[in-house]
Every structure is written in structure tokens, then in C-alpha cells.
Design a protein around this motif. Structure first.
Motif, PDB file in Angstrom:
ATOM      1  N   VAL A   1      43.026  49.321  31.889  1.00  0.00           N
ATOM      2  CA  VAL A   1      43.981  48.859  32.485  1.00  0.00           C
ATOM      3  C   VAL A   1      43.670  49.188  34.021  1.00  0.00           C
ATOM      4  N   TRP A   2      43.099  50.035  34.621  1.00  0.00           N
ATOM      5  CA  TRP A   2      42.712  50.239  36.080  1.00  0.00           C
ATOM      6  C   TRP A   2      41.994  49.182  36.382  1.00  0.00           C
ATOM      7  N   LYS A   3      40.986  48.805  35.723  1.00  0.00           N
ATOM      8  CA  LYS A   3      40.121  47.528  36.096  1.00  0.00           C
ATOM      9  C   LYS A   3      40.911  46.221  36.343  1.00  0.00           C
ATOM     10  N   MET A   4      41.907  46.035  35.330  1.00  0.00           N
ATOM     11  CA  MET A   4      42.736  44.862  35.650  1.00  0.00           C
ATOM     12  C   MET A   4      43.588  45.060  36.951  1.00  0.00           C
ATOM     13  N   HIS A   5      44.103  46.093  37.185  1.00  0.00           N
ATOM     14  CA  HIS A   5      44.673  46.276  38.439  1.00  0.00           C
ATOM     15  C   HIS A   5      43.909  46.123  39.542  1.00  0.00           C
ATOM     16  N   ARG A   6      42.545  46.768  39.629  1.00  0.00           N
ATOM     17  CA  ARG A   6      41.722  46.374  40.577  1.00  0.00           C
ATOM     18  C   ARG A   6      41.305  44.869  40.778  1.00  0.00           C
TER      19      ARG A   6
ATOM     20  N   GLN B   1      44.551  40.666  45.008  1.00  0.00           N
ATOM     21  CA  GLN B   1      44.582  39.012  45.293  1.00  0.00           C
ATOM     22  C   GLN B   1      46.132  38.685  45.290  1.00  0.00           C
ATOM     23  N   ALA B   2      46.943  39.561  44.523  1.00  0.00           N
ATOM     24  CA  ALA B   2      48.309  39.353  44.735  1.00  0.00           C
ATOM     25  C   ALA B   2      48.861  39.931  45.942  1.00  0.00           C
ATOM     26  N   ALA B   3      48.497  41.038  46.359  1.00  0.00           N
ATOM     27  CA  ALA B   3      48.820  41.671  47.571  1.00  0.00           C
ATOM     28  C   ALA B   3      48.622  41.004  48.950  1.00  0.00           C
TER      29      ALA B   3
ATOM     30  N   TRP C   1      58.763  39.080  42.578  1.00  0.00           N
ATOM     31  CA  TRP C   1      58.571  37.862  41.978  1.00  0.00           C
ATOM     32  C   TRP C   1      56.942  37.494  42.168  1.00  0.00           C
ATOM     33  N   TRP C   2      56.616  37.360  43.177  1.00  0.00           N
ATOM     34  CA  TRP C   2      55.286  36.956  43.538  1.00  0.00           C
ATOM     35  C   TRP C   2      54.155  37.842  42.659  1.00  0.00           C
ATOM     36  N   PHE C   3      54.255  39.050  42.973  1.00  0.00           N
ATOM     37  CA  PHE C   3      53.336  39.892  42.447  1.00  0.00           C
ATOM     38  C   PHE C   3      53.543  39.770  40.981  1.00  0.00           C
ATOM     39  N   SER C   4      54.638  39.834  40.227  1.00  0.00           N
ATOM     40  CA  SER C   4      54.662  39.696  38.705  1.00  0.00           C
ATOM     41  C   SER C   4      54.403  38.407  38.266  1.00  0.00           C
ATOM     42  N   THR C   5      54.469  37.444  38.885  1.00  0.00           N
ATOM     43  CA  THR C   5      53.981  35.855  38.472  1.00  0.00           C
ATOM     44  C   THR C   5      52.496  35.879  38.677  1.00  0.00           C
ATOM     45  N   CYS C   6      51.729  36.564  39.497  1.00  0.00           N
ATOM     46  CA  CYS C   6      50.354  36.425  39.612  1.00  0.00           C
ATOM     47  C   CYS C   6      49.694  37.419  38.341  1.00  0.00           C
ATOM     48  N   TYR C   7      50.332  38.343  38.171  1.00  0.00           N
ATOM     49  CA  TYR C   7      50.136  39.165  36.499  1.00  0.00           C
ATOM     50  C   TYR C   7      50.493  38.417  35.324  1.00  0.00           C
ATOM     51  N   ILE C   8      51.643  37.835  35.314  1.00  0.00           N
ATOM     52  CA  ILE C   8      51.941  36.903  34.476  1.00  0.00           C
ATOM     53  C   ILE C   8      50.949  35.664  34.081  1.00  0.00           C
ATOM     54  N   LEU C   9      50.879  35.127  35.022  1.00  0.00           N
ATOM     55  CA  LEU C   9      49.586  34.059  34.981  1.00  0.00           C
ATOM     56  C   LEU C   9      48.188  34.655  34.550  1.00  0.00           C
ATOM     57  N   PHE C  10      47.943  35.762  34.841  1.00  0.00           N
ATOM     58  CA  PHE C  10      46.390  36.465  34.399  1.00  0.00           C
ATOM     59  C   PHE C  10      46.495  36.653  32.902  1.00  0.00           C
ATOM     60  N   ILE C  11      47.663  37.380  32.562  1.00  0.00           N
ATOM     61  CA  ILE C  11      48.061  37.534  30.906  1.00  0.00           C
ATOM     62  C   ILE C  11      48.054  36.305  30.397  1.00  0.00           C
TER      63      ILE C  11
ATOM     64  N   PHE D   1      42.373  44.856  25.495  1.00  0.00           N
ATOM     65  CA  PHE D   1      42.728  44.389  26.906  1.00  0.00           C
ATOM     66  C   PHE D   1      44.242  44.183  26.750  1.00  0.00           C
ATOM     67  N   GLN D   2      44.803  45.014  27.422  1.00  0.00           N
ATOM     68  CA  GLN D   2      46.383  45.265  27.371  1.00  0.00           C
ATOM     69  C   GLN D   2      46.862  44.396  28.655  1.00  0.00           C
ATOM     70  N   ASN D   3      48.297  44.576  28.538  1.00  0.00           N
ATOM     71  CA  ASN D   3      48.813  43.679  30.068  1.00  0.00           C
ATOM     72  C   ASN D   3      49.023  44.946  30.805  1.00  0.00           C
ATOM     73  N   PRO D   4      48.418  44.833  31.826  1.00  0.00           N
ATOM     74  CA  PRO D   4      48.815  46.072  32.924  1.00  0.00           C
ATOM     75  C   PRO D   4      49.920  46.406  33.402  1.00  0.00           C
TER      76      PRO D   4
END
Length: 371
Positions: free
Chosen positions: A78-83, A88-90, A273-283, A295-298
Motif C-alpha cells: 500500500v505504501w508504494k501505491m501512495h508513493r 501526483q494528486a497533491a 474530491w480531487w485527491f479521491s478521484t485521482c485514486y479512484i481512476l488509478f484503481i 494489489f489492494q485499494n490504498p
């Protein structure tokens, strides 16, 4: 244990010298990328630019490794996904925040919409490339079966679908949620980000679960919802880009309906919303890639302790099952599948077949096929 690398056998066409193993699969035949690049139309050039073509006449590459299903599945932590995703989202939020903080200039809504849209297109391009590169490097679930490419008959549809995924969400949400007169990143927003991302992702999944399940299971004389979803299920082994291979009705709900219902369920501000949407698109993209890894949803990783976490194999199994026996209807979690009894067992990523000591740094040698 002795190991050896296996390869798949392919024949080559005389006209291009490229590998050609395109069976007669009707609607899902994908051979456009084997043409000389000079013969590509605009849609095909876009797919190549997005890194979606598995190989081209000018860029042949070996097939991904194929592993027996009993081979332990590596873990993408999970930490690699956040990395990967969080910086990029921030980035645009931080640039925006500090620009306003130091200059006192409030960015108008139309300027913010244009810039965030352009960035989201760039970000989405990178996500699809990453998924394709990782699947080629580490292999895919049910690896003995080839992945479906973008079909010859729908290259334009997939290109437009991918574009609309990012355009529709940005054009609707940014003008509505962004308020130039309020702070973009205050302390409460930052501290509550993990909680709100979890709740919003779970809300997205609740509405997606039910609309997805109904399309599979409602088959009445005057109401057959499968007709709006069957195109998406022509692919049994999708790649990331085929998340956008769908009927128009499904595309509308995926891109517009579900995000709006989720926001009405759990209201969040623009930055969240922006941060969440970047993660949602990734998943969403990774979930169609078939990438062979635990490979979990971070955003919702904590659900692992309740047996309700989503992994990439779950949606891959869903595509293989077909119409009324698919299960695994969630696409951000398995929470609602667990609660409502539609969760399917994993095949390769079972608890006793996950290699927690292999954090997917380099592909492992392919074990010799069991006899």
C-alpha cells in the motif's frame, strides 16, 4: 527448486514481420497494432501515444511472463501505491494553494477548470501506461490466456471513452466544487483527508455495486438491463484501457451518475474530491489490467482486516464469469459483495498463496510448468 523462463509460441506475418496470434474472435479481434505505423488512423495513433498498444510494427516486445496459478503471488504494498499516486494528486493542489497564498490572487473557476482538466488528462495517460508496463513486466492473472486488446472495430470508441472518463468528471465537478473565495488546503481538510477518502470511495462503491449488480441480474420481459452492460463483458481478459469499452448508457453512469450519487451520499470539498478521484481512476484502470499481484485499494486498505478488501484479481474473476454468475460487483471495495453475499473466492491470490516477502520489485523467474 529449479526454474526456467517460459515463453509463448507465436507465428509471424509476412507483411509486417510482427507476431500475429489473433484468433477469429469476432467482435474482440485486435490486430490494428500490427499494421505499419504509416497506416494508423488518428484513433490508433492516440492508442499508441497512450501506451495502450501491446506491441507495434516499430516497437516489438516480448510477451509478459506466464506463471502457473500455484506460483505465489507477489505483493504491491500500500505504501508504494501512495508513493506513486499521492505526489501526483497533491502537486496541482500545492501549486495552486501556494500561488494564491503568496500572491493573493484567486484563480478564477474557468482557469482552474481548464488547468485541472489538462493535468487530469496527463495524469490519466500516465496511469494507463503504468498499468500496461507493470502487466508486461510481472504478468497477469490466468496468464495462460492472452489479454484482450482494443478491438479493431472500436478503436475510436475506446479513445473517446478514455477521454470522456477524465473530461466529464473534471468539467462537472471542478466548476461546482471549487470556490475561489475559500482556502484550498486548510488544516481540517488535510487531517480529515484519509477518512473522507475512505468514506467517499465506499460511497462510490455502494452505488456502483447496486447499479452493476442490477445490470447483471435484472432480466424481465420489459426490462433487461444486461443490454446496457453486455458490450463491456465481451472482454473476458481485459487490459486497463478496456474499462472504457462499454455501452453509452453504462459510460454515462460510470462517468457522471455514480460520482454524483456518491457526492450526495458523502459530501466532500474540492481538494478532497480531487485527491479521491485521482485514486479512484488509478484503481479503475488497475482493476482492468489483470496485473498479477496482491494489489489492494490504498484508500480502503483497512477493509483487509474484515475480509472485505478489493484486489485486482477480484474484478478479473468477475470478467471471466459471464452474465448471471459473475459476483464481485464492487470496483473500489468488496464490502458490499461481502455484506450482500456476492463475493467470489480468489483463485491465485488466496491467503496461502501470497508471497509477502516479494514486494514486486523485479519479476520472479517463471517456475517450470507442473507435470
Amino acid at each position: 527448486m529449479s526454474t526456467t523462463t517460459t515463453t509463448t509460441t507465436r507465428t509471424r506475418t509476412k507483411s509486417t514481420g510482427m507476431e500475429d496470434k489473433v484468433p477469429n474472435r469476432g467482435r474482440m479481434t485486435s490486430s490494428w497494432h500490427l499494421k505499419p505505423s504509416s497506416q494508423y488512423d488518428f484513433a490508433e495513433r492516440m492508442l499508441v501515444a497512450l501506451g495502450i498498444a501491446p506491441e507495434t510494427s516499430s516497437n516489438p516486445r516480448p510477451p509478459p511472463p506466464v506463471y502457473p496459478k500455484s506460483t505465489p503471488v507477489p505483493v504491491y504494498p500500500v505504501w508504494k501505491m501512495h508513493r506513486l499516486v499521492a505526489p501526483q494528486a497533491a502537486a496541482p493542489l500545492l501549486v495552486h494553494h501556494f500561488f494564491t497564498y503568496f500572491t493573493g490572487i484567486q484563480v478564477p473557476v474557468y482557469v482552474a477548470t481548464t488547468l485541472y482538466l489538462a493535468y487530469f488528462i496527463w495524469y490519466g495517460n500516465g496511469v494507463f501506461r503504468w498499468c500496461n508496463d507493470m502487466a508486461n513486466k510481472f504478468g497477469t492473472f490466468d496468464g495462460a490466456s492472452a489479454r484482450d486488446g482494443v478491438p479493431d472495430a472500436d478503436t475510436w470508441g475506446v479513445v473517446l471513452g478514455l477521454l470522456m472518463v477524465v473530461v466529464s468528471r473534471s468539467l462537472i465537478a471542478v466548476p461546482y466544487l471549487y470556490d475561489p473565495s475559500t482556502p484550498l488546503l486548510d488544516l481540517k481538510t488535510v487531517l480529515m483527508m484519509p477518512v473522507n477518502m475512505f468514506m467517499f470511495s465506499t460511497a462510490v462503491d455502494f452505488w456502483f455495486y447496486w447499479y452493476h449488480r442490477l445490470m447483471h441480474e435484472v432480466d424481465l420481459p420489459y426490462l433487461n438491463l444486461w443490454q446496457y452492460h453486455k458490450k463491456h463483458h465481451l472482454t473476458k481478459h481485459p487490459i486497463a484501457a478496456l474499462g472504457a469499452f462499454a455501452d453509452h448508457e453504462q459510460e454515462f453512469f460510470d462517468m457522471v451518475g455514480i460520482p454524483i450519487l456518491a457526492w450526495l451520499t458523502w459530501r466532500i470539498n474540492f481538494a478532497t474530491w480531487w485527491f479521491s478521484t485521482c485514486y479512484i481512476l488509478f484503481i479503475e484502470a488497475a482493476g482492468h489490467s489483470g496485473l498479477r499481484g496482491y494489489f489492494q485499494n490504498p484508500s480502503t486498505w483497512i477493509l483487509r482486516y474484515f475480509g472485505a478488501e478489493l484486489c485486482l484479481e477480484d474484478h478479473d474473476i468477475h470478467h471471466r464469469q459471464g452474465w448471471k454468475k459473475s459476483g464481485n460487483y464492487g470496483k473500489q471495495t468488496r464490502l458490499w459483495d461481502t455484506i450482500f453475499g456476492t463475493k467470489k473466492d480468489r483463485i491465485e491470490g488466496t491467503p496461502d498463496n501470497i508471497n509477502w516477502d516479494d514486494p514486486m520489485d523485479e519479476p520472479q523467474p517463471v517456475p517450470q510448468e507442473e507435470k
